[in-house]
Design an enzyme around this catalytic site. Structure first.
Site, PDB file in Angstrom:
ATOM      1  CB  SER B 162      -0.949  -0.031   1.201  1.00 58.56           C
ATOM      2  OG  SER B 162      -2.006   0.886   1.037  1.00 58.56           O
ATOM      3  NE  ARG B 232      -8.454   1.521  10.795  1.00 61.08           N
ATOM      4  CZ  ARG B 232      -7.345   1.107  10.223  1.00 61.08           C
ATOM      5  NH1 ARG B 232      -6.764   1.847   9.298  1.00 61.08           N
ATOM      6  NH2 ARG B 232      -6.799  -0.043  10.547  1.00 61.08           N
ATOM      7  CG  ASP B 330      -5.968  -3.920  -3.656  1.00 58.74           C
ATOM      8  OD1 ASP B 330      -6.816  -3.043  -3.392  1.00 58.74           O
ATOM      9  OD2 ASP B 330      -4.747  -3.768  -3.467  1.00 58.74           O
ATOM     10  CG  HIS B 363      -5.490  -2.403  -0.045  1.00 55.97           C
ATOM     11  ND1 HIS B 363      -4.570  -2.242  -1.060  1.00 55.97           N
ATOM     12  CD2 HIS B 363      -5.052  -1.628   0.977  1.00 55.97           C
ATOM     13  CE1 HIS B 363      -3.619  -1.415  -0.656  1.00 55.97           C
ATOM     14  NE2 HIS B 363      -3.879  -1.035   0.571  1.00 55.97           N
ATOM     15  CG  ASP B 364      -6.416  -4.667   5.169  1.00 58.46           C
ATOM     16  OD1 ASP B 364      -5.613  -3.797   4.796  1.00 58.46           O
ATOM     17  OD2 ASP B 364      -7.146  -4.540   6.167  1.00 58.46           O
TER      18      ASP B 364
END
Lengths: 395, 395
Positions: B162, B232, B330, B363-364
């Site tokens: 990232s 968040r 992602d 993505h994570d």
């Protein structure tokens, strides 16, 4: 315009313009068992209902939409939200069809919602956050009262995009004999975890605004405008594709500096300015409690839930012809969701057409200049009109 | 642990645990021309630097990451953020390599950032919102000071996911002779309009919180916790794929009702509860001004910008071997972005491997249990180690 024996109520006191609406004194029993004793439905009609009452099309609007489909919206003074689709000679042709669109239950454009005065309670005042938890089914049941008022036995079509498409699906399931055809566009038979998550972040933004006042903001003469703007900005991103954002804005900066004293935010990307505009514009036209109420109704939506989680079962009694439409770049309700609907309809032998329109405009494509959508809708309507004539001639 | 002639400063007074950091009294000239007179870099190292100083790997962390890659994070008391990847016998093997990870410039885990006391100004106090607008390039230039401190001529590898991947790319461009290999994971050579849009909504949520106090919240003894939590929560949705959310939560409800008196929110979906947890947990560990500063640095990132918008030109001087890794699900930095990087590297004849890992984790995925990622990283490191030995033997 239609007049009726049912009491035509006065214009909503919160609006300058008169709003066409009906009072349904019998009220509405909601899916959760609660009864709304007092139901008003604000609506617009376009075109002329045929003597056989067989040319009515119900258009269902999306989360933040309204009943002003075409012409000039008297509140915003701007063209109606689908004026490129609905009108004389347009794909949904008001020279041929009688178009009905009602503001959904829970909204804020005249139909009963959190901004309505509750009459069933010792505490006189707005419903606010105490407005019942409504569902897409409740919205449809309210619309059914309006259709009954017009003495329309069967709608020629129910059409809607996004949450409007959920209503179109729900209509076909709840009232199989009353829907000749359904056109659910850019929609889904259920709200996914990601859909719920985005809605919840929007609500949390609203709840975080000190002017939210636990939903009682009207009493304090404020609105949670910052929180509501954040909710709208976030939702707006989900309505557009990444490609559309790149094409429209890319990484271009606003031409003038915003604040030369701010080291970080002296300059602003065009996409940020656009989002700010979307947010502030929205706050002026939409009510936070309605946003919370309707977004929650979308979260609750799962057409299969009352049928043991089996969508095929949910569709087992449908009689409508379906035209399911998705957009290739819609990532809020992607084509895969439309395929789920189409497959379940196929399993019950329903008559269903399915079109994925290639577009880079994302979820909002159904509201935008998308000629393929025009062709698909006008073609489908012409086709089923011929089909019904053949059926009528045969019978 | 490394000690040095450079002054080792005392633990940050805002933390109970001692933080390993170095003061660079010469400061740092930022890309915008401004000079930070006082630069502290907090960092951790793992493993042992070889006498030839040829086994150093710099790991670059993501937006809200920190220097505690592995072992137990002394602040959170939880395992480091990449402890499944970095350690003895693990893909990034601390028995073989000397691992360095520093808290990025602008962050809040010990490196100079908005929470630092500014020393260059008549107004004594925290930098706060007046902290300079920093860039990914500035973060890398700060890391370079740390690498120089260790007298490492060339990093064996720079690895990051990232925003960490942005740093890895920037390293290879800014310091071609100092980077033997680069592993940019789940990243992009630029922040897109959609990336910027999501960041901006997060920042607006923070700015909307009355406790933001125009960035001066410390002075008032408050933190903009509600706004930061909303930021968040929203960002967290973008880190996960829709499939992963469906798999983890689907439409399941929390088992107990939250509030039986609330018509709308008496019940809660599991995905909502999860997001609330992510939001409240984050607020305890991260600073709002750092979030604003670093998210803005990401927005400014466009590796091609200094090269007339030509990424090929940006890569024209690189000498590193690249292993570019993306994840199929992602959607924040989709595989197409990695392809842009790979194509530009191919155009300059760089040595580049490219792997798209099929994963539904979004993505994570780079932080999660993804065995294919382990194999790709360990395999690539072993391969380039052999290659460098061959090169050294030949020379």
């Amino acid at each position: 315009m239609v007049t009726s024996g049912i009491k035509q109520v006065a214009a909503d006191e919160t609006q300058n313009e008169s709003i066409q609406k009906l009072l349904f004194a019998e009220g509405l029993v909601l899916e959760n068992g609660q009864k709304l004793n007092h139901l008003e439905i604000a609506y617009q009609t376009y075109g002329k209902l045929s003597s056989a009452k067989d040319n009515a099309i119900l258009i269902c609007h999306a989360l933040t939409g309204d009943q002003y489909v075409t012409g000039i919206n008297p509140i915003s003074k701007k063209p109606g939200w689908w004026s490129r689709m609905v009108g004389p000679g347009l794909p949904i042709d008001t020279d041929k069809y009688f178009i009905i669109c009602s503001n959904v239950l829970g909204s804020c454009m005249g139909t009963t919602g959190p901004r309505s005065i509750r009459t069933d309670h010792q505490k006189i005042g707005y419903w606010g956050i105490d407005f019942p938890a409504i569902t897409i089914g409740d919205m449809v049941n309210a619309q059914k009262l309006l259709i009954d008022h017009f003495k329309i036995d069967q709608l020629f079509a129910v059409i809607g995009g996004s949450m409007g498409g959920m209503q179109a699906l729900q209509w076909a399931v709840s009232y199989p004999d009353q829907v000749y055809a359904a056109i659910p566009i850019a929609t889904s038979s259920f709200h996914s975890a990601q859909n719920i998550a985005f809605n919840e972040v929007g609500r949390q933004a609203i709840f975080s605004d000190p002017d939210w006042q636990n939903g009682d903001y009207w009493r304090y003469g404020v609105i949670p405008s910052r929180g509501l703007a954040v909710a709208r900005m976030m939702a707006h991103i989900t309505y557009l594709s990444e490609d559309a954002l790149n094409r429209k804005f890319g990484r271009r900066l606003q031409e003038t500096m915003i604040d030369s004293s701010s080291p970080i935010f002296g300059e602003m990307f065009q996409v940020e300015s656009y989002l700010h505009y979307q947010g502030s514009n929205f706050v002026r036209r939409f009510d936070a409690n309605s946003y919370v109420t309707i977004s929650r109704a979308m979260d609750w939506f799962d057409l299969s839930q009352a049928y043991d989680g089996d969508l095929v079962n949910a569709f087992s009694q449908v009689k409508s012809r379906f035209c399911v439409i998705s957009f290739s770049s819609d990532w809020l309700f992607p084509t895969s969701r439309s395929r789920v609907i189409v497959k379940a309809l196929n399993r019950v032998g329903a008559k269903v057409s399915f079109v994925e329109i290639v577009s880079d405009k994302g979820h909002d494509a159904f509201l935008l200049d998308e000629p393929d959508l025009d062709h698909v809708i006008s073609g489908f309507l012409a086709g089923i009109k011929r089909q019904r004539q053949l059926e009528n001639n045969a019978s």
